[in-house]
Scaffold this motif. Structure first.
Motif, PDB file in Angstrom:
ATOM      1  N   GLY A 199       0.807  -1.216   0.000  1.00  0.00           N
ATOM      2  CA  GLY A 199       0.000   0.000   0.000  1.00  0.00           C
ATOM      3  C   GLY A 199       0.841   1.267   0.000  1.00  0.00           C
ATOM      4  N   GLU A 200       2.047   1.194  -0.566  1.00  0.00           N
ATOM      5  CA  GLU A 200       2.874   2.395  -0.784  1.00  0.00           C
ATOM      6  C   GLU A 200       2.477   2.929  -2.169  1.00  0.00           C
ATOM      7  OE1 GLU A 200       7.071   1.625  -1.330  1.00  0.00           O
ATOM      8  OE2 GLU A 200       7.635   3.731  -1.017  1.00  0.00           O
ATOM      9  N   VAL A 207      -2.379  -4.866   0.662  1.00  0.00           N
ATOM     10  CA  VAL A 207      -2.358  -4.841   2.132  1.00  0.00           C
ATOM     11  C   VAL A 207      -3.169  -6.029   2.668  1.00  0.00           C
ATOM     12  CG1 VAL A 207      -2.904  -3.501   4.206  1.00  0.00           C
ATOM     13  CG2 VAL A 207      -2.095  -2.328   2.128  1.00  0.00           C
ATOM     14  N   TRP A 208      -4.340  -6.288   2.042  1.00  0.00           N
ATOM     15  CA  TRP A 208      -5.125  -7.474   2.439  1.00  0.00           C
ATOM     16  C   TRP A 208      -4.266  -8.734   2.294  1.00  0.00           C
ATOM     17  CZ3 TRP A 208      -9.679  -7.420   4.828  1.00  0.00           C
ATOM     18  CH2 TRP A 208     -10.561  -6.351   4.653  1.00  0.00           C
ATOM     19  N   GLU A 209      -3.561  -8.851   1.172  1.00  0.00           N
ATOM     20  CA  GLU A 209      -2.730 -10.044   0.941  1.00  0.00           C
ATOM     21  C   GLU A 209      -1.613 -10.160   1.979  1.00  0.00           C
ATOM     22  OE1 GLU A 209      -1.087 -10.611  -2.920  1.00  0.00           O
ATOM     23  OE2 GLU A 209      -3.032 -10.628  -3.936  1.00  0.00           O
ATOM     24  N   ASP A 220       4.423  -2.006   6.243  1.00  0.00           N
ATOM     25  CA  ASP A 220       5.348  -0.907   5.966  1.00  0.00           C
ATOM     26  C   ASP A 220       4.723   0.014   4.915  1.00  0.00           C
ATOM     27  OD1 ASP A 220       7.358  -1.731   7.797  1.00  0.00           O
ATOM     28  OD2 ASP A 220       7.772  -3.415   6.448  1.00  0.00           O
ATOM     29  N   HIS A 221       4.624   1.281   5.269  1.00  0.00           N
ATOM     30  CA  HIS A 221       3.868   2.305   4.519  1.00  0.00           C
ATOM     31  C   HIS A 221       2.365   2.117   4.796  1.00  0.00           C
ATOM     32  CE1 HIS A 221       7.308   4.037   2.541  1.00  0.00           C
ATOM     33  NE2 HIS A 221       7.654   2.874   2.041  1.00  0.00           N
ATOM     34  N   GLY A 222       1.650   1.442   3.874  1.00  0.00           N
ATOM     35  CA  GLY A 222       0.213   1.190   4.098  1.00  0.00           C
ATOM     36  C   GLY A 222      -0.679   2.393   3.883  1.00  0.00           C
ATOM     37  N   VAL A 223      -0.119   3.492   3.361  1.00  0.00           N
ATOM     38  CA  VAL A 223      -0.917   4.727   3.280  1.00  0.00           C
ATOM     39  C   VAL A 223      -2.126   4.590   2.351  1.00  0.00           C
ATOM     40  CG1 VAL A 223       0.905   6.313   3.976  1.00  0.00           C
ATOM     41  CG2 VAL A 223       0.723   5.661   1.566  1.00  0.00           C
ATOM     42  N   ARG A 224      -2.022   3.719   1.349  1.00  0.00           N
ATOM     43  CA  ARG A 224      -3.158   3.563   0.420  1.00  0.00           C
ATOM     44  C   ARG A 224      -4.294   2.741   1.036  1.00  0.00           C
ATOM     45  NH1 ARG A 224      -2.221   2.257  -5.669  1.00  0.00           N
ATOM     46  NH2 ARG A 224      -4.484   2.603  -5.519  1.00  0.00           N
ATOM     47  N   ALA A 225      -4.101   2.217   2.223  1.00  0.00           N
ATOM     48  CA  ALA A 225      -5.172   1.482   2.910  1.00  0.00           C
ATOM     49  C   ALA A 225      -6.415   2.353   3.086  1.00  0.00           C
ATOM     50  CB  ALA A 225      -4.683   0.989   4.268  1.00  0.00           C
ATOM     51  N   LEU A 226      -6.173   3.665   3.169  1.00  0.00           N
ATOM     52  CA  LEU A 226      -7.288   4.584   3.426  1.00  0.00           C
ATOM     53  C   LEU A 226      -8.322   4.583   2.292  1.00  0.00           C
ATOM     54  CD1 LEU A 226      -7.581   6.215   5.987  1.00  0.00           C
ATOM     55  CD2 LEU A 226      -6.568   8.167   4.829  1.00  0.00           C
TER      56      LEU A 226
END
Ligand code: HPA
Ligand code: ZN
Length: 340
Positions: A199-200, A207-209, A220-226
């Motif tokens: 999710g960078e 991120v689900w995977e 690590d990062h994960g910002v696109r999870a939003l």
């Protein structure tokens, strides 16, 4: 009176997202190039630094992997890591969990044990001289094949007493976590915690995977999870830490500038966010530079920064006793300096 930013910068903190190869400052790159008789494709420190203008993750990785070519001996890795620890200690980092990319080095003929010996010697020296403790996380390069990751894991097996976890980095798009499901199953079977970049640049599905297939302890990062409300709910419910790297995200154009960064929205969504420097030599600074850049535009409170620093300790792979000790020191610091 102290400003919020000064109080935040002074807090004792953990750094959980730091690529040791990304701490190679241009000055050290040139010194190591001279020591090892390697020619860098830039005439000067200034010219190299001027090349650090990236358009996306890949444009950075191309320069980052090229820069790593100056790292050849155990002493080089030792010098690199000790320089990072000194710089981190100046920012009040008391614990660091550092990534290394063995495949970048073994592919050039530098033996795995040379890399590991150099890094672990610096880790011991940092603890003794600076009081900074650390853990080492072996990252697999996701642009390479699953078979290469398995071969790297085999090389690591005799050294597991000095490796504290496994991660996944490099070019995200087109290389989903699912590609490494079987590798991570073996890593977990060794009893070591796993993390993954997700999710960078890649979508929320990655991120689900990372959660479901790799069963990671942190993203690590994960910002696109939003972008995915169900994913946000899951991350919040399970208190999955996100190791956010704000300056990195702006340098690699995940966000056009810091005002557009979703850090505050991640925080307000109740997620377990931390602030980290990723590749500080390339992205414009170390952890306190990231704090200053965020605070400049987002105007967080001392309570916000207290929560972020506490999350960093709680999300670390250190012992419960160490975590309690660090959080107590953090609480005492905040009490002493008070809300601004
Ligand atoms: N993303 C992916 N791979 C990396 C990074 C990053 O931010 N830094 C070093 N390798
Ligand atoms: Zn990273």
């Amino acid at each position: 009176m102290l400003q919020v930013v000064d109080i935040a910068c002074g807090m004792p903190k953990a750094e959980l997202h730091l690529h040791i190869e990304g701490t190679l400052e241009p000055e050290l790159a040139f010194a190591l190039a001279a020591r090892n008789g390697v020619k860098l494709p830039y005439p000067s420190v200034e010219a190299l630094r001027a090349a650090y203008r990236f358009t996306d993750l890949q444009s950075f990785l191309d320069i980052y992997y090229a820069g790593a070519s100056v790292l050849q001996t155990g002493q080089d890795f030792n010098d690199l890591a000790l320089a990072y620890f000194r710089r981190a200690a100046a920012d009040h980092v008391v614990h660091a969990e550092i990534f290394f990319d063995p495949q970048t080095h073994t592919a050039r003929g530098v033996p795995f044990a040379v890399v590991l010996d150099g890094l672990t010697q610096a880790m011991r020296d940092a603890e003794r001289e600076l009081g900074v403790t650390s853990r080492l996380i072996l990252c697999f390069l996701r642009h390479l094949a699953e078979a290469d990751a398995f071969a790297t894991l085999d090389e690591a097996l005799p050294h597991l007493d000095r490796i504290h976890g496994f991660g996944l980095d490099s070019s995200e798009r087109g290389h989903p976590p699912s590609k490494f499901e079987r590798v991570f199953a073996r890593c977990r079977a060794l009893g070591l915690p796993c993390v993954a970049h997700a999710g960078e640049e890649g979508p929320p599905e990655y991120v689900w995977e990372a959660l479901d297939l790799l069963q990671v302890k942190r993203i690590d990062h994960g910002v696109r999870a939003l972008e995915d409300p169900r994913l946000v709910a899951r991350l919040r419910a399970e208190r999955v830490p996100l190791t956010v790297c704000p300056l990195s995200n702006v340098k690699l154009r995940v966000f056009s500038d810091m005002k557009q960064h979703n850090f505050k929205r991640l925080l307000d969504a109740g997620l377990a966010v931390t602030v980290n420097s990723d590749d500080p030599a390339y992205f414009g600074g170390y952890v306190n530079d990231n704090i200053r850049a965020v605070q400049d535009v987002l105007d967080l409170t001392v309570a916000d920064w207290h929560r972020i620093a506490r999350t960093g300790f709680e999300a670390s792979f250190a012992s419960d006793a160490d975590k309690r000790r660090w959080v107590a020191a953090l609480d005492a610091y905040v009490t002493a300096h008070g809300p601004a």
